[in-house]
Design a protein around this motif. Structure first.
Motif, mmCIF file in Angstrom:
data_model
loop_
_atom_site.group_PDB
_atom_site.id
_atom_site.type_symbol
_atom_site.label_atom_id
_atom_site.label_comp_id
_atom_site.label_asym_id
_atom_site.label_seq_id
_atom_site.Cartn_x
_atom_site.Cartn_y
_atom_site.Cartn_z
ATOM 1 N N THR A 35 0.833 -1.208 0.000
ATOM 2 C CA THR A 35 0.000 0.000 0.000
ATOM 3 C C THR A 35 0.862 1.250 0.000
ATOM 4 O OG1 THR A 35 -1.770 -1.159 1.193
ATOM 5 C CG2 THR A 35 -1.810 1.243 1.236
ATOM 6 N N LEU A 36 1.884 1.266 0.846
ATOM 7 C CA LEU A 36 2.780 2.417 0.897
ATOM 8 C C LEU A 36 3.604 2.523 -0.387
ATOM 9 C CD1 LEU A 36 4.027 2.073 4.593
ATOM 10 C CD2 LEU A 36 2.279 3.639 3.705
ATOM 11 N N TYR A 37 4.047 1.380 -0.901
ATOM 12 C CA TYR A 37 4.863 1.356 -2.105
ATOM 13 C C TYR A 37 4.076 1.867 -3.320
ATOM 14 C CZ TYR A 37 8.229 -0.469 -5.526
ATOM 15 O OH TYR A 37 9.147 -0.600 -6.548
ATOM 16 N N VAL A 111 -7.147 -4.602 -0.606
ATOM 17 C CA VAL A 111 -7.412 -3.936 -1.888
ATOM 18 C C VAL A 111 -6.114 -3.807 -2.683
ATOM 19 C CG1 VAL A 111 -8.035 -1.713 -2.926
ATOM 20 C CG2 VAL A 111 -9.480 -2.692 -1.149
ATOM 21 N N THR A 112 -5.058 -3.342 -2.021
ATOM 22 C CA THR A 112 -3.770 -3.194 -2.705
ATOM 23 C C THR A 112 -3.167 -4.547 -3.042
ATOM 24 O OG1 THR A 112 -3.425 -1.251 -1.318
ATOM 25 C CG2 THR A 112 -1.569 -1.996 -2.629
ATOM 26 N N THR A 113 -3.251 -5.493 -2.106
ATOM 27 C CA THR A 113 -2.699 -6.825 -2.360
ATOM 28 C C THR A 113 -3.348 -7.453 -3.583
ATOM 29 O OG1 THR A 113 -2.340 -7.110 0.026
ATOM 30 C CG2 THR A 113 -2.240 -9.083 -1.348
ATOM 31 N N LYS A 114 -4.670 -7.352 -3.670
ATOM 32 C CA LYS A 114 -5.372 -7.905 -4.834
ATOM 33 C C LYS A 114 -4.935 -7.203 -6.121
ATOM 34 C CE LYS A 114 -8.413 -11.107 -3.459
ATOM 35 N NZ LYS A 114 -9.849 -10.976 -3.470
ATOM 36 N N PHE A 115 -4.733 -5.891 -6.053
ATOM 37 C CA PHE A 115 -4.288 -5.147 -7.234
ATOM 38 C C PHE A 115 -2.969 -5.719 -7.753
ATOM 39 C CE2 PHE A 115 -1.532 -1.718 -8.863
ATOM 40 C CZ PHE A 115 -2.256 -1.354 -9.989
ATOM 41 N N TYR A 116 -2.033 -5.958 -6.855
ATOM 42 C CA TYR A 116 -0.721 -6.465 -7.270
ATOM 43 C C TYR A 116 -0.804 -7.922 -7.743
ATOM 44 C CZ TYR A 116 2.048 -2.420 -5.806
ATOM 45 O OH TYR A 116 2.615 -1.168 -5.722
ATOM 46 N N THR A 117 -1.470 -8.781 -6.987
ATOM 47 C CA THR A 117 -1.487 -10.206 -7.347
ATOM 48 C C THR A 117 -2.226 -10.455 -8.664
ATOM 49 O OG1 THR A 117 -3.438 -10.554 -5.923
ATOM 50 C CG2 THR A 117 -1.273 -11.029 -4.969
#
Length: 461
Positions: A35-37, A111-117
């Protein structure tokens, strides 16, 4: 102690060990790092995800097998399950109302994890042994990290094949169906129970086979219709319960927040236990960082990996922030969580519904559980088949289907205490290769995201 009891204890110990603090740190801490990245970039494009789901940017000649909406619906049909109905009730029973707050935190980070994966699942799609384009963490690892990381891909595929077996879903649905239908009809003997379980399990298996015979394309067409219906039905039912207790909603939300930082309602009164229970249940609910849903998103028809990441990130919002919150408010507003006794899980949710729907509540919940179980079993077949195909070759994965169909019947007629710990533990094992590969390849996602959003801004009027 019998060998079966020893094996059951071993599997449960394995699950508890895997779902300990290090894994929670990997899932939540890794999600916070992403999220921060990302500098919160994914959160700014929720509106764009809706346009993608409507098919605004879709082209029939794009590589892939299903539309964005079908990919999301397939992924949601795997995550929208008994965890939304029973898991939230367990979280409140064990961790108190404050556990719901930490489920929310898990979803927001998810939310961010799903975006990346999901972006990686499309970015690093690979060919199976038959030359068909596939996605998922095992292909992300093989194509994105190289051959020296291949054991990590195998680890995910083994855990995925075991963790997505249909035993739990079939057992829980048939158990509730028996209690609602067979027992009131007077089928009280053990023999009649076994007969009822076998017949209904066989019918369920045939229905699942009819869908999975059409592979991901047919699953996508089913779930894109079924998932919105499930969500609307459940939210409608929960909305009526909330309407009946409208004046108490602010107090219930306040209790969730205050208890999250006091832990007074949790078993043992420890805030640490509240956080652990909430995070675990949140991870089970939306599966952010687990990796299963990446196999569904990896089948999306698109040339832009970032687009599928934007679509996927709506999953935790729908699954946890909306559906799980609906369950939590029903339980808290009706006061059933304080009723005492041994009522827990789906029975606690059923009691909450029955306070507003005294005659038909259990049947409404049965319908919801039936839809949830069926859609999850169908989607889990796809996940398991892809994992087996990766391990043994796509030309051999057709042998997985009859085994899977047989396990649906087995799950309907047997107790799952023996294998439940194994299934839960395998979910934790899947998270390790998924999160490790995602964190290592996150810079590639950021590069693609910068290009995509810059192009999107330049194309806007």
């Amino acid at each position: 102690m019998s060998f079966t009891a020893q094996l059951e204890n071993a599997f449960n110990a394995f699950a508890n060990f895997m779902w300990s603090t290090p894994l929670v740190v990997l899932l939540v801490g890794g999600g916070i790092a992403l999220t921060l990245y990302s500098r919160l970039r994914p959160y700014r494009y929720i509106g764009h995800s809706l346009a993608l789901l409507r098919g605004k940017y879709s082209h029939d000649d794009d590589p892939g097998h299903v539309s964005h909406a079908q990919a999301l619906s397939t992924a949601l049909s795997g995550t929208l399950g008994l965890g939304n109905v029973a898991g939230v009730a367990i979280a409140i029973s064990v961790g108190g109302p404050g556990a719901v707050f930490w489920m929310w935190v898990t979803a927001i980070v998810g939310v961010t994890t799903k975006f990346y994966t999901a972006t990686l699942a499309v970015m690093y799609r690979g060919r199976d042994s038959e030359g068909t384009l596939r996605g998922g963490p095992m292909y992300v690892i093989r194509e994105g990290l190289g051959r020296r990381w291949y054991p990590l891909a195998v680890l995910f595929a083994i855990a995925g094949a075991l963790g997505t077996l249909p035993l739990f879903q079939a057992n829980q649905f048939i158990t509730l169906l028996r209690e609602v239908v067979a027992q009131p009809a007077g089928w009280a003997t053990a023999e009649s129970h076994r007969g009822f379980d076998f017949i209904t399990g066989a019918v369920l298996a045939l229905l699942v086979w009819a869908v999975v015979a059409g592979r991901i394309e047919r699953i996508g067409k089913l779930t894109v219709r079924l998932v919105p219906s499930m969500v609307l039905l459940y939210l409608g039912m929960g909305g009526i319960v909330m309407l009946a207790h409208a004046s108490e909603i602010p107090a219930a939300l306040g209790l969730i927040v205050s208890d999250a930082f006091s832990g007074q309602a949790a078993a043992g009164g420890a805030i640490g236990s509240v956080i652990m229970v909430g995070v675990r249940r949140g991870a089970f609910s939306n599966e952010a960082g687990i990796g299963t849903e990446s196999m569904a998103h990896g089948a999306a028809r698109t040339r832009e990996p970032v687009r599928e990441g934007i679509v996927a990130m709506t999953g935790p919002v729908i699954d946890t922030l909306i559906v799980c919150t609906c369950t939590a408010l029903m339980i808290l507003l009706t006061g059933v969580w304080q009723s005492g006794g041994d009522i827990e899980g789906v029975a606690l949710t059923a009691e909450a519904v029955a306070t507003v729907f005294p005659n038909i509540g259990i049947y409404l919940l049965l319908l919801m559980v039936a839809l949830l179980s069926f859609s999850t079993i169908v989607t889990f077949w796809f996940y398991g088949a892809k994992c087996v195909g990766f391990l043994l070759g796509a030309h051999r994965q057709h042998w997985y289907t009859p085994v899977y169909i047989g396990l649906i019947i087995l799950g309907a007629v047997t107790s799952l205490d023996l294998v439940n710990g194994l299934l839960i533990g395998m979910y934790a094992v899947m998270a390790i290769p998924t999160m490790v590969s995602t964190l290592l390849l996150a810079p590639k996602v950021n590069q693609a995201a910068r290009r995509y959003f810059a192009k999107l801004a330049s194309d806007s009027p």
